[in-house]
Design an enzyme around this catalytic site. Structure first.
Site, short mmCIF file in Angstrom:
data_model
loop_
_atom_site.label_atom_id
_atom_site.label_comp_id
_atom_site.label_asym_id
_atom_site.label_seq_id
_atom_site.Cartn_x
_atom_site.Cartn_y
_atom_site.Cartn_z
N ASP A 19 7.19 -17.38 -7.06
CA ASP A 19 8.41 -18.12 -7.44
C ASP A 19 9.47 -18.12 -6.34
OD1 ASP A 19 8.51 -15.33 -8.10
OD2 ASP A 19 10.20 -15.66 -9.46
N HIS A 74 6.38 -12.96 -4.01
CA HIS A 74 6.03 -13.47 -5.33
C HIS A 74 6.18 -14.99 -5.27
CE1 HIS A 74 6.75 -9.42 -7.58
NE2 HIS A 74 5.47 -9.60 -7.25
N ASP A 96 15.08 -10.32 -6.35
CA ASP A 96 14.46 -9.52 -7.42
C ASP A 96 14.59 -8.02 -7.19
OD1 ASP A 96 13.76 -12.12 -7.84
OD2 ASP A 96 11.66 -11.71 -8.32
ZN ZN Z 1 11.12 -13.78 -8.82
ZN ZN Z 2 9.54 -10.97 -7.76
#
Ligand code: ZN
Ligand code: ZN
Length: 315
Positions: free
Chosen positions: A66, A64, A211
């Protein structure tokens, strides 16, 4: 010797004017390891006065944006800075391809070698030297996501200088440091280890849990960790949203820390909707009092400490 975690970014999804996307810099025995590399990580490293060419490894939890969109910029800056030392990047399948493509179309031939290590099996030890081991574990997210556990290696016992005879042979010193008693050639006990050595220092450990949904399957790998980072994107009011987006709440991070018997918990990866993080902190502390907020520029240091058992005997 240091064992420190510097927070470079604590925001999920998009940056805010106060918070950057995920990244942390580890200093273990003056060796530097970067955990995730969201956009803006370079600026954060500059602010932290970190020397980027000293970064030895980069660990990317998942793809992802980020968590990795700052990576190519950082790789380029290391190149412009004339780095020679090899860089190892641990990341999910696809990362090597993405970076290689960016290098190819910018016609960049780096001044240093990059070794990509594709994460696959979990749990598994992905790196070890004489100081530490790094273990990768699986997180429970929308796409493949990994957590990383850094642990110091078993250390030697420490000699009590006043109690060591001056003429001791080197091989006997090695034996004592390894915890062995010393015997004479005829098999008599000459020196009892516990009387002339201190126990080894505690092996410090850090677990970075990126995450993830609340998932107790990670507990077996992070039990008794000194310092635990666990994502905490939402507060409990948004429990449904946490489940839908495969993230955790602050309360759940606290429960994981308590069940893992962690020494301290850092929560981070906060949704941009929270300007004031105190409710999230309160919620996590309600489950696990020794919780701190990840905050840009904050440094968490694990002190060296002796194990609790003290040497017996002697005077
Ligand atoms: Zn994230
Ligand atoms: Zn993520």
């Amino acid at each position: 010797l240091p064992f420190e975690v510097k927070i470079l970014g604590s925001s999920s999804a998009t940056p805010t004017t106060e918070r950057n996307q995920s990244s942390q810099l580890l200093n273990i025995h003056e060796q530097f390891y970067l955990l995730d590399c969201g956009e803006g990580t370079q600026l954060q490293l500059l602010k932290a006065k970190a020397k980027i060419n000293k970064i030895r490894h980069i660990y990317i939890s998942h793809l992802h944006g980020d968590h990795y969109l700052g990576l190519f910029g950082l790789i380029s800056s290391m190149h412009l800075g004339g780095r020679n030392a090899p860089l190892t990047i641990f990341g999910p399948r696809g990362l090597a391809e993405i970076i290689t493509l960016q290098l190819r179309y910018s016609e960049t031939i780096l001044t240093y070698p990059v070794n990509f290590y594709e994460l696959d099996e979990t749990p598994s030890v992905i790196f070890e030297d004489d100081k530490i081991t790094v273990t990768v574990i699986a997180m429970n997210h929308r796409i493949k996501c990994y957590g990383f556990i850094f642990k110091e290696k078993e250390k030697k016992r420490k000699l009590i200088k006043e109690k060591i005879p001056a003429e001791m042979r080197l091989q006997d010193i090695v034996k004592l440091k390894n915890g062995e008693d010393l015997y004479s050639d005829s098999g008599e006990l000459v020196i009892k280890n516990a009387e002339v050595t201190y126990p080894p220092r505690h092996c410090r450990s850090y677990a970075y849990c990126a995450d993830t949904l609340y998932d107790e399957r990670i507990l077996q790998f992070i039990s008794d960790v000194d310092l635990l980072y666990h994502e905490s994107t939402f507060s409990s009011e948004l429990q449904d949203r946490a489940i839908k987006t495969h993230h955790s709440t602050a309360r759940e991070a606290g429960i994981i820390a308590r069940k893992a018997n962690a020494g301290m918990l850092i929560i981070g990866h906060f949704s941009t909707r929270y300007r004031d993080l105190r409710p999230l902190l309160a919620e996590a502390r309600n489950e696990f009092p020794n919780t701190m907020l990840a905050f840009e520029g904050e440094l968490f240091s694990i002190e060296e400490k002796f194990l609790t058992n003290v040497p017996s005997g002697g005077n």
